[in-house]
Design an enzyme around this catalytic site. Sequence first.
Site, PDB file in Angstrom:
ATOM      1  N   ASP A 318      37.408  58.470  59.021  1.00 16.39           N
ATOM      2  CA  ASP A 318      36.680  58.304  57.763  1.00 16.39           C
ATOM      3  C   ASP A 318      36.672  56.845  57.331  1.00 16.39           C
ATOM      4  O   ASP A 318      37.284  55.976  57.977  1.00 16.39           O
ATOM      5  CB  ASP A 318      37.273  59.199  56.669  1.00 16.39           C
ATOM      6  CG  ASP A 318      38.783  59.036  56.522  1.00 16.39           C
ATOM      7  OD1 ASP A 318      39.301  57.934  56.770  1.00 16.39           O
ATOM      8  OD2 ASP A 318      39.460  60.026  56.162  1.00 16.39           O
ATOM      9  N   ASP A 515      18.107  52.548  65.589  1.00 19.05           N
ATOM     10  CA  ASP A 515      18.197  53.467  66.720  1.00 19.05           C
ATOM     11  C   ASP A 515      16.801  53.745  67.275  1.00 19.05           C
ATOM     12  O   ASP A 515      15.855  53.977  66.520  1.00 19.05           O
ATOM     13  CB  ASP A 515      18.857  54.762  66.255  1.00 19.05           C
ATOM     14  CG  ASP A 515      19.135  55.706  67.397  1.00 19.05           C
ATOM     15  OD1 ASP A 515      19.895  55.314  68.304  1.00 19.05           O
ATOM     16  OD2 ASP A 515      18.602  56.833  67.387  1.00 19.05           O
ATOM     17  N   GLU A 544      18.053  48.768  69.070  1.00 13.07           N
ATOM     18  CA  GLU A 544      18.504  49.326  70.336  1.00 13.07           C
ATOM     19  C   GLU A 544      17.328  49.310  71.310  1.00 13.07           C
ATOM     20  O   GLU A 544      16.600  50.285  71.463  1.00 13.07           O
ATOM     21  CB  GLU A 544      19.027  50.755  70.147  1.00 13.07           C
ATOM     22  CG  GLU A 544      19.566  51.361  71.434  1.00 13.07           C
ATOM     23  CD  GLU A 544      19.504  52.876  71.467  1.00 13.07           C
ATOM     24  OE1 GLU A 544      20.059  53.466  72.402  1.00 13.07           O
ATOM     25  OE2 GLU A 544      18.882  53.471  70.566  1.00 13.07           O
ATOM     26  N   ASP A 683      29.740  59.452  77.351  1.00 12.61           N
ATOM     27  CA  ASP A 683      29.931  60.487  76.334  1.00 12.61           C
ATOM     28  C   ASP A 683      30.021  61.887  76.954  1.00 12.61           C
ATOM     29  O   ASP A 683      29.378  62.153  77.962  1.00 12.61           O
ATOM     30  CB  ASP A 683      28.794  60.415  75.308  1.00 12.61           C
ATOM     31  CG  ASP A 683      27.430  60.756  75.886  1.00 12.61           C
ATOM     32  OD1 ASP A 683      27.066  60.135  76.894  1.00 12.61           O
ATOM     33  OD2 ASP A 683      26.748  61.616  75.336  1.00 12.61           O
TER      34      ASP A 683
END
Length: 831
Positions: A318, A515, A544, A683
């Site tokens: 957080d 993005d 990006e 990922d």
Amino acid sequence: MTRRPSLIVFSLLASLVWVWGAEAQHTFRLNTAGWHEQPRSVHVAGSFNGWSMGDIQMTPNDEGVYVAEVDLEPGVVHYKFILNGSDWINDTVHSDRSLEESDGHGGVNSAVLVGPDARRLPAPEPNHIRAEAVEHDPSDFSHRSVVSEDLLLLGIETQAEDVETVVAHVTDADGESSHTLKREGSQLGRDSYVGLIQTTPGEVSYRFELIDGDAAAQLAVSGFHGPDAGESGEPFTVEMSPTFRTPDWAKHAVWYQIFPERFRNGDPRNDPGEFEYENLLPWTVDWWKTHTRYGEAPGRNNFYEGAGNVWNRRFGGDLQGVQEALPYLRRLGVNAIYFNPIFEADSMHKYDTADFRHVDDNFGVKAQRRFEQVPGETDDPATWGWSESDKVFLAFLQEAKRQGFRVVIDGVFNHVGTSHPFFQDVMQNGRASKYADWFEIAEWGNDEYRSPSNPHGIGYVAWDGYNGALPVFKNDRSTGLADGPRQHIFDITRRWLDPDGDGDPSDGIDGWRLDVPGDIAHPFWIEWRQLVKSINPDAYITGEIWPWAHPWLQGDQFDAVMNYQFAMPAVDFFVDQETAISPSQFAQRLNRVAYSYPMQVSLAQMNLFDSHDTDRVASMFVNPDRNYDGQNRLQDSGPNYDKRKPNRVERARMKQAVVCKMTFVGAPMIYYGTEAGMWSPDDPSDRMPMSWPGMAFDDPQVEFDEKIFEFYQRVIALRNSSVTLQLGAFFPTLTDDRAGVLAYERLLGDDRVTVVLNRSPRPRTVDLPLADGAYHDLLAEDTTDVVYKDDAPDSRPELRLKADAPVVRAEDGTAKIKLPAYGSVVLVSAE
């Protein structure tokens, strides 16, 4: 006695610049005659249009050959054809094979040279300058670029090996000064000379002197001239006002990318867990084990199969945790933070935005009702309020700025998540929805799609596939976003750049990382930049864009991009083994990275090796000889990707690569945890929880690596201590392909920093070309100490020269440098 070169007068026609520098029309051709199946559509995309798939359609002529005429700038152009909107193919007929380059996916991009080809000129002659091959085009940013009010880039091109010396004579408010330009590189039969010159503000004039043996000439506005050049030819003039500005602070940045959910848990009270897709795990859990209590059934590879809960794991990171970690980041030395998305979303990665208006309540203060932090809000900004989570972020911004950080957040403006209230309104109300024209709706009333969550049977376009999790905003490929989402994004932009709307942006973010911006047409970004800069002229805009990004970096859209075009050759050189490129090839590719964009862009680029979209850089060294970001996910590659911890040699090689990143043109970026020793495949594993000092992880191999941290601290302190490393021009000075050695310098005025890299697994002794004098190796621990005094809120570590620091001496223009295997040296004058 030294013989002075005689000045030989050359005539230079005014058309010379047009011949070498003018835009030209090129015709792309694809002959499909004889194909078993004719394409439904053919487009051409390339470096000239940002590889946009749908911009330039090719049409068949009378002979059935698909053609497209395109105005192109001179130089090498890379391209491919797109069939039926999806299939990329090469030009096997007209492409110049010698100019083709890797496409990053195991193939190559076709290539063509637009304009004259200097390789066809007669061979250079001694004591002679070939006037028709000389070019200085003030409209070309590689020939002249006002980087800032006191920094001017000048460049000139000649026939390769035709000229020995190029000097720029510059006159400003302080008088005339002379600057020998450095040969930046040689390509396609032409040499490029470049200098980055410090001047005074105001009008500056300049002329060039070219020397080759007994021949010399001067180039001014009207061409070449003899001894009285100052009288017979007016010098070039330029006003020291940049054609466009990139934020100065971004040129001095050392970036740190934070994936919020996985960085640090500062407040357990906001931890996720209320919903079934929020599967909270202990921070120190063994990442590689399945966790059956959360539905991850054990079994070979089941950890990665399908939509298993590995993708939905939560760890409770957080903003409170990030604020706790600011002293740690200061001790590391970074001064700029890039956050992955922080807005409300279902997923742990937050690229499926549910609400741009509010910070996710798992990152701030847990709300009673998810996605409804401020009841009664609409698309009208007058109805918007500030949630408790928003206030946590705004307070964080002020504290981060007090401690000397700039903060940039992710703008995911192309698509949203299915929980976005405006998209939900469409799903529930169908054509009657106020937001029906906000999204790319392809079908209404398709019974195949009907469900309780989609009662109207709507088919829609999503970034991740038809009727997927990421519905896209309606976007015209010619003009950009439709009016509704366009205005909403503009309102969101204002909200976070100047939260209290008082005209002072000091309480807001310092910029945006965008993005997949290539999915939105350029006119939108042009208008959006104008809005951003009107609110905060010093705001930073980066995108990006993985391929070359020229269409976005001309001053009307972005300030920079995430510089994957630096990462790719760096991996090819430092990481790869069997397929590694040579020092000379690497130097040539670095030259292209340094000078392909206006210098104010190159200095502000986000230079990275890895990110949340790649395997971690440490693991790249364990898995060499792959295409960048290729075959690096265990769910795709299985046992072919080795997920083990890097060994000592692999770490040494990684450190050398980091030295290059910290000393190259552009602002280096670190993906969270790299400085702590973290490693992983792509990922989801590149998003493991941060390895903090003192934490005991279930996997005993996972720990905070103090030695790697101290190395990063040292090279960042080196970067922060040198304005030349932040603003200087780049020039290779030595490439020894047999020995595996590369040397280059960063040059700013009379100040220079020389970097020597031994890519070889063997120690090397290098005869380095270097001006006579004494030098210190700032990277060596016996030369400098890293000093950090936490006595000011914005302090950072510094390098301090030791009293008995050893020196390296250069005599007769050469210094003998000894480097260990994979060793690095960073030299500055000791005088």
